[in-house]
Design an enzyme around this catalytic site. Structure first.
Site: not given
Length: 267
Positions: A18, A21, A150, A159, A185-187
């Site tokens: 990512d 954005y 990712h 997620h 992926h998970d923030h």
């Protein structure tokens, strides 16, 4: 991050995807490359190779543009391929293109358009990734093995677990005694220790935004650390020891994990 990089005298940086954005790049001339990369990471310590993987948001734009050598001509730090290996002598880093594994991006894209060029036939593409990874891991003589993707394999974040990777990728990691799976992926920032192997799951997805409070209960025997804010992680390696640290946005260490391996000599 630049200050910590200077203290550690880092050799390179890894991005877990990512990269741009919300919808990747529009092409190799997209100003977002400068706005989100070149003009942001300006510290002297960060003028090192950046090894990147594609995330699902990157696939929503011109994914092929991020793979183009033109970007490396613009900024020589930028290295991005779909799946590849970085040999750091005592460690090898195996980068995996995880986005095409996720069924939902194909069956329920939720009004998003994905750049699937060079992916079809999808089944063959995924098979090649898994077979090549398995073969490379079996041939590796590195003391430490990292697989970078990712998407999550194990995560208590937004997620949760990626079921496709649990079914297809995880058995290869376990069979080949991979030490670390590192993802974005998970923030959040997260460390899960596997209960049935030596495999450690490290999430470093807090480089930009964070989802506060979005966490699901996880067995505390496995969950070593979870931070729902911004930050990053570092890895220091020797032949016999690895030192993992997670930092918040101010560079304060929040979690440290160290592991060692026996060294054997034959005469």
């Amino acid at each position: 991050m630049g200050i910590i990089g200077e203290k550690l005298k880092i050799d390179f940086v890894i991005s877990t995807g990512d990269n741009f954005y919300d919808d990747g790049l529009t092409g190799t001339d997209d100003p977002a490359f400068h706005d989100s990369f070149t003009d942001i990471y300006t510290a002297d310590s960060l003028q090192k190779p950046w090894y990147n993987v594609l995330g699902n948001h990157d696939y929503r734009g011109d994914a092929v543009a991020q793979l183009s050598p033109i970007l490396r001509q613009i900024d020589s730090r930028w290295i991005c391929l779909r799946s590849y290996i970085v040999d750091a002598e005592i460690a090898e880093f195996f980068f995996v293109d995880t986005t095409p594994f996720v069924d939902g991006y194909f069956t329920d894209p939720k009004d998003h358009t994905y750049d699937w060029r060079d992916i079809f036939p999808r089944e063959k593409y995924l098979q090649n990734i898994l077979e090549d990874l398995d073969s490379a891991l079996k041939e590796s003589t590195a003391k430490w093995k990292f697989v970078i993707g990712h998407h999550t394999v194990k995560s208590a974040g937004h997620h949760r677990n990626t079921i496709e990777l649990e079914a297809q990728l995880l058995p290869i990691l376990q069979e080949n005694k991979v030490d670390f799976y590192v993802n974005g992926h998970d923030h959040c920032l997260e460390h899960i220790s596997s209960s049935d192997s030596e495999l450690q799951f490290l999430t470093s997805g807090g480089g930009s935004k964070a989802w506060r409070g979005d966490v699901e209960w996880w067995n505390p025997k496995e969950m070593k650390f979870y931070h729902d804010g911004q930050g990053f992680m570092s890895v220091e390696l020797t032949q016999s020891e690895v030192d993992i640290k997670f930092y918040n946005v101010f560079g304060t260490v929040m979690h440290t994990w160290t592991s060692s391996k026996q060294l054997y000599f034959t005469i």
